[in-house]
Design an enzyme around this catalytic site. Structure first.
Site, PDB file in Angstrom:
ATOM      1  N   ASN A  85     -10.143  -0.188  -0.552  1.00 53.18           N
ATOM      2  CA  ASN A  85      -8.688  -0.124  -0.430  1.00 53.18           C
ATOM      3  C   ASN A  85      -8.057  -0.711  -1.697  1.00 53.18           C
ATOM      4  O   ASN A  85      -8.182  -1.903  -1.959  1.00 53.18           O
ATOM      5  CB  ASN A  85      -8.267  -0.925   0.813  1.00 53.18           C
ATOM      6  CG  ASN A  85      -6.768  -0.951   1.033  1.00 53.18           C
ATOM      7  OD1 ASN A  85      -5.986  -0.638   0.137  1.00 53.18           O
ATOM      8  ND2 ASN A  85      -6.357  -1.341   2.228  1.00 53.18           N
TER       9      ASN A  85
ATOM     10  N   HIS B 223      -3.536   7.127   1.962  1.00 50.73           N
ATOM     11  CA  HIS B 223      -3.971   5.793   1.558  1.00 50.73           C
ATOM     12  C   HIS B 223      -5.353   5.520   2.148  1.00 50.73           C
ATOM     13  O   HIS B 223      -5.600   5.753   3.333  1.00 50.73           O
ATOM     14  CB  HIS B 223      -2.967   4.753   2.050  1.00 50.73           C
ATOM     15  CG  HIS B 223      -3.429   3.341   1.923  1.00 50.73           C
ATOM     16  ND1 HIS B 223      -3.937   2.830   0.750  1.00 50.73           N
ATOM     17  CD2 HIS B 223      -3.478   2.330   2.832  1.00 50.73           C
ATOM     18  CE1 HIS B 223      -4.269   1.566   0.937  1.00 50.73           C
ATOM     19  NE2 HIS B 223      -4.005   1.242   2.190  1.00 50.73           N
TER      20      HIS B 223
ATOM     21  N   CYS C 131       0.808  -1.217   0.000  1.00 52.73           N
ATOM     22  CA  CYS C 131       0.000   0.000   0.000  1.00 52.73           C
ATOM     23  C   CYS C 131       0.841   1.267   0.000  1.00 52.73           C
ATOM     24  O   CYS C 131       0.337   2.351  -0.291  1.00 52.73           O
ATOM     25  CB  CYS C 131      -0.957  -0.002   1.190  1.00 52.73           C
ATOM     26  SG  CYS C 131      -2.017  -1.462   1.247  1.00 52.73           S
TER      27      CYS C 131
END
Length: 321
Positions: free
Chosen positions: A278, A248, A111
């Site tokens: 996500n 994020h 990520c």
């Protein structure tokens, strides 16, 4: 000399899957997912490949930056879910775009991947070695999910984002920080292909992403504010001078906690997790393009980009738009 983002682009799969859609195939509900994560829907690839999504995102970024593919010096692709082990996503993207003069390689920092790739591009540009770099972050995470694990699979989505960066005397990246903690990496993992040579017999089936959500949450709410504060201080700025925070998109509770710890109003933290979930390495560039296309970014604005996730890894950059 600074490294300036001159164009952004993004692409999402056509198929949008709501929480209600998921409730028809597993034991979950819109209320259960939203109350814990803030996610209302996500896009899942059906016909798309990661190359096709990344190429569409890249074309948008190249068009805004007014850069032709043949003029690119480098392509950096951040992903953990490339279509193939070989060739890499960056090399396939080079082929798709016709960027024949670019050197291309992938980065896997989960990520945090787009931040790590952007910071790598910054080093190349500051060194004078390259001048026009395409940075892409994208994932098709839906192929790595256990769709019987409702605590994990509902969190993730597919998509890709891109940015073209070039040298600039006035605007660009002011500071960056990075970090890793491999000792705690097991809280978010996905085993790879098992060894199966003539001396090893392995009948292991497919592996999927597994996550200890509580530990990941604790890691994020402690580490991200600290990284942002370090990057802002390194840039010689005060927190109140930052116009926008592009984080994020893992969980709305994490973002709210970061905002609270930094004493910054949530109005400065745009989100798209409510409709994208996500997207790991695609999360930050997709949101960045969203903010850019909506006119939320003005020339001269001071912006924080921050990513965090598996590894464990984290990264933050402060830049002027």
């Amino acid at each position: 000399m600074k490294t300036r983002i001159c164009g952004t682009g993004s692409a999402l799969p056509k198929r949008e899957v709501t929480n209600d859609d998921l409730s028809r195939i597993m034991d979950t509900s819109d209320e259960w997912i939203k109350s814990r994560t803030g996610i209302g829907s996500r896009h899942l690839a059906v016909e798309e490949t990661l190359v096709s999504l990344a190429a569409n995102a890249a074309k948008g970024a190249l068009e805004e930056a007014n850069v032709l593919p043949k003029d690119l010096d480098m392509i950096l692709a951040a992903t953990l879910s490339a279509d193939n082990v070989l060739p890499t996503l960056s090399c396939e993207l080079q082929r798709e775009l016709g960027a024949s003069n670019a050197v291309a390689f992938d980065i896997n920092a989960a990520c945090s991947g787009f931040l790590f790739a952007l910071q790598t591009a910054d080093v190349y540009i500051r060194s004078g070695q390259y001048k026009k770099i395409l940075v892409v972050g994208g994932e098709i995470l839906s192929k790595l999910m256990d769709w019987n694990d409702r605590s994990t699979c509902v969190l993730f989505g597919d998509g890709a984002g891109a940015a073209v960066v070039m040298p600039d005397e006035a605007s660009g990246i002011l500071s960056s920080v990075q970090g890793s903690d491999g000792a705690r990496g097991g809280v978010l993992s996905c085993p790879g292909r098992k060894n199966n040579n003539p001396y090893v017999t392995n009948d292991a089936g497919l592996s999927f992403v597994s996550m200890d959500g509580q530990e990941v949450y604790k890691f994020a709410v402690r580490t991200v504010p600290k990284a942002i504060m370090e990057a802002v201080e390194k840039a010689g700025l005060a927190m109140e001078e930052i116009d926008l925070f592009i984080l994020h998109q893992a969980n709305i509770r994490i973002i709210e906690s970061v905002a609270k710890r930094l004493k910054v109003p949530m109005e400065k933290f745009p989100t798209n997790l409510e409709r994208c979930g996500n997207i790991s390495a695609g999360s930050v560039p997709v949101l960045l393009d969203d903010a850019n296309r909506k006119g939320m970014l003005k020339r001269g604005d001071r912006v924080v980009l921050a990513g965090f996730g598996a590894g464990l890894t984290w990264g933050a950059s402060v830049l002027t738009w």
